[in-house]
Design an enzyme around this catalytic site. Sequence first.
Site, PDB file in Angstrom:
ATOM      1  N   ASN A 212      19.092  39.365  36.040  1.00 12.73           N
ATOM      2  CA  ASN A 212      19.855  39.282  37.287  1.00 12.73           C
ATOM      3  C   ASN A 212      18.907  38.945  38.432  1.00 12.73           C
ATOM      4  OD1 ASN A 212      18.788  41.847  38.466  1.00 12.73           O
ATOM      5  ND2 ASN A 212      19.709  42.639  36.585  1.00 12.73           N
ATOM      6  N   ASP A 281      23.631  45.974  31.906  1.00 10.25           N
ATOM      7  CA  ASP A 281      24.636  46.825  31.267  1.00 10.25           C
ATOM      8  C   ASP A 281      24.819  46.452  29.795  1.00 10.25           C
ATOM      9  OD1 ASP A 281      25.285  48.398  33.497  1.00 10.25           O
ATOM     10  OD2 ASP A 281      26.493  46.764  34.316  1.00 10.25           O
ATOM     11  N   LYS A 291      13.305  30.362  18.542  1.00 10.36           N
ATOM     12  CA  LYS A 291      14.105  29.717  19.582  1.00 10.36           C
ATOM     13  C   LYS A 291      15.391  29.142  18.967  1.00 10.36           C
ATOM     14  CE  LYS A 291      13.963  25.981  22.873  1.00 10.36           C
ATOM     15  NZ  LYS A 291      13.399  24.666  23.105  1.00 10.36           N
TER      16      LYS A 291
HETATM   17  O1  PMT Z   1      15.680  44.247  44.059  1.00 11.40           O
HETATM   18  P1  PMT Z   1      16.240  43.628  45.322  1.00 11.40           P
HETATM   19  O2  PMT Z   1      16.246  42.120  45.270  1.00 11.40           O
HETATM   20  O3  PMT Z   1      15.584  44.166  46.559  1.00 11.40           O
HETATM   21  O4  PMT Z   1      17.781  44.035  45.404  1.00 11.40           O
HETATM   22  C1  PMT Z   1      18.122  45.384  45.608  1.00 11.40           C
HETATM   23  C2  PMT Z   1      19.318  45.796  44.729  1.00 11.40           C
HETATM   24  C3  PMT Z   1      20.558  45.057  45.166  1.00 11.40           C
HETATM   25  C4  PMT Z   1      19.017  45.494  43.244  1.00 11.40           C
HETATM   26  C5  PMT Z   1      19.470  47.364  44.907  1.00 11.40           C
HETATM   27  O5  PMT Z   1      19.706  47.652  46.239  1.00 11.40           O
HETATM   28  C6  PMT Z   1      20.604  47.885  44.043  1.00 11.40           C
HETATM   29  O6  PMT Z   1      21.766  47.874  44.391  1.00 11.40           O
HETATM   30  N1  PMT Z   1      20.235  48.396  42.823  1.00 11.40           N
HETATM   31  C7  PMT Z   1      21.201  48.806  41.792  1.00 11.40           C
HETATM   32  C8  PMT Z   1      21.684  47.593  41.061  1.00 11.40           C
HETATM   33  C9  PMT Z   1      22.658  47.940  39.957  1.00 11.40           C
HETATM   34  O7  PMT Z   1      22.360  47.735  38.808  1.00 11.40           O
HETATM   35  O8  PMT Z   1      23.776  48.487  40.366  1.00 11.40           O
HETATM   36  P2  PMT Z   1      24.981  48.936  39.367  1.00 11.40           P
HETATM   37  O9  PMT Z   1      26.087  49.233  40.300  1.00 11.40           O
HETATM   38  O10 PMT Z   1      25.199  47.898  38.316  1.00 11.40           O
HETATM   39  O11 PMT Z   1      24.410  50.234  38.670  1.00 11.40           O
HETATM   40  C10 PMT Z   1      24.654  51.536  39.166  1.00 11.40           C
HETATM   41  C11 PMT Z   1      23.467  52.438  38.969  1.00 11.40           C
HETATM   42  O12 PMT Z   1      23.282  52.685  37.574  1.00 11.40           O
HETATM   43  C12 PMT Z   1      22.149  51.910  39.489  1.00 11.40           C
HETATM   44  O13 PMT Z   1      21.469  52.985  40.079  1.00 11.40           O
HETATM   45  C13 PMT Z   1      21.435  51.440  38.231  1.00 11.40           C
HETATM   46  O14 PMT Z   1      20.013  51.565  38.370  1.00 11.40           O
HETATM   47  C14 PMT Z   1      21.967  52.408  37.200  1.00 11.40           C
HETATM   48  N2  PMT Z   1      22.031  51.882  35.812  1.00 11.40           N
HETATM   49  C15 PMT Z   1      22.820  50.833  35.506  1.00 11.40           C
HETATM   50  C16 PMT Z   1      22.901  50.405  34.183  1.00 11.40           C
HETATM   51  C17 PMT Z   1      22.158  51.062  33.190  1.00 11.40           C
HETATM   52  N3  PMT Z   1      22.193  50.681  31.920  1.00 11.40           N
HETATM   53  N4  PMT Z   1      21.387  52.117  33.531  1.00 11.40           N
HETATM   54  C18 PMT Z   1      21.311  52.519  34.819  1.00 11.40           C
HETATM   55  O15 PMT Z   1      20.589  53.477  35.110  1.00 11.40           O
END
Ligand code: PMT
Length: 409
Positions: A212, A281, A291
Amino acid sequence: MSALSGKRILLGISGGIAAYKTPELVRRLRDAGATVRVVMTQAATAFITPLTLQATSANPVHTALLDHAAEAGMGHIELSRWADAVLVAPATADLMARLAVGMADDLLTTLCLCLPTRTLLCLAPAMNHVMWAAGATVANRDTLLTRGIHLFGPTHGKQACGETGLGRMEEPIQLVAALERLFVPKLFAGQQFLITAGPTREAIDPVRFLSNRSSGKMGYAIAAAASALGAEVTLVSGPTNLPTPQGASRINVVSAKEMRDAVLDVVNDCRVFIACAAVADYRPVATAPQKIKKKGEQAMTLVLERTEDILATVSGLPRRPFVVGFAAETENLETNALDKLQGKGLDMVVANWVGGDLGFESDDNALQVYWAEGQQILPRASKLDLAYALLEIIANRLPANGSPQLITH
Ligand code: PMT
């Protein structure tokens, strides 16, 4: 009252066009209550006169190492012992190179070489973006960072040469704010913080992956701010191009699984866990050993499986830290953030819009912070400023009774 009140700041000016901003910098430092003395390199005097700096600082300006009159008054040793912090702004590529190899061929480099260990040395680089990215400058910067200097900027933007890129000196107001932060009381002294940042990469084959747009900037800013506030920071980072924040110890990972393993290895003694990484996710069920070649078909199917949710796993630990999750949303920001707060059993969730010019990759962001009994909106600002504001909210919500919380499920 500013944390700079009563502090003695020695401003070093080297020879770059950004030197024209230093009278304003001096004025702002003095407005914050600091006493300012100025040392200029010979090249700096071609950009701005010592008289201007003398008038704004209300102190004699020092320019020469071998000046009998100056040495009889306040020589290089006295100057270096006088200062609580030395701020070199602008710091040119040449000045950084001379500091990195320990040269003492003018007053500014000499006094930097004999600074007492308690004195903070801060550099505000300013140079053409190609010079900033040059291997020699990168190596000098890294050498200086490992010696404990504080780097303020540079920022991205239009440069004096007409080109655009990363190499502009931070504005005086930002430099004063950055310096102030170094003198702020250590809110999290000795407390362990675990922070994730950046993207993960899920391999499809040896040359392709799912990932991403996360640059790591938000998570690295939080790590830098927490470290400046006295926390012992472990930063678990996906692939980024960012330098390790001062004082943080960094564990590099690539995939969601590696990030999970690294987090679970160190989370035990942590007081605060902040999950800022953009973790995949889903990952391919199988990684092709070679490849993948084009075949006759117009479409191909990639079968994906869920990765383990690191945040939910940490939140569900029987003995766990204060858990802060992020929510990156393109719609229904508040509803989705509150779902994550409750669904994952978090202490706090930090929501941000992504997909426009904020969130991923940008230097600025805007945050909405939610916890069980309240919320706070942090409007658009630099990621570093937001990191400090977020940490202040966390500090106010942290249970008083030390590390880690004991949660019984
Ligand atoms: O890195 P930058 O370019 O500065 O951008 C910052 C950002 C947008 C990445 C940051 O501010 C941000 O929002 N980070 C979380 C991104 C994310 O994956 O969001 P989510 O809504 O998909 O996930 C929710 C939470 O679960 C997050 O805290 C994530 O770290 C966590 N997660 C998600 C999936 C997974 N398998 N394990 C997790 O721990």
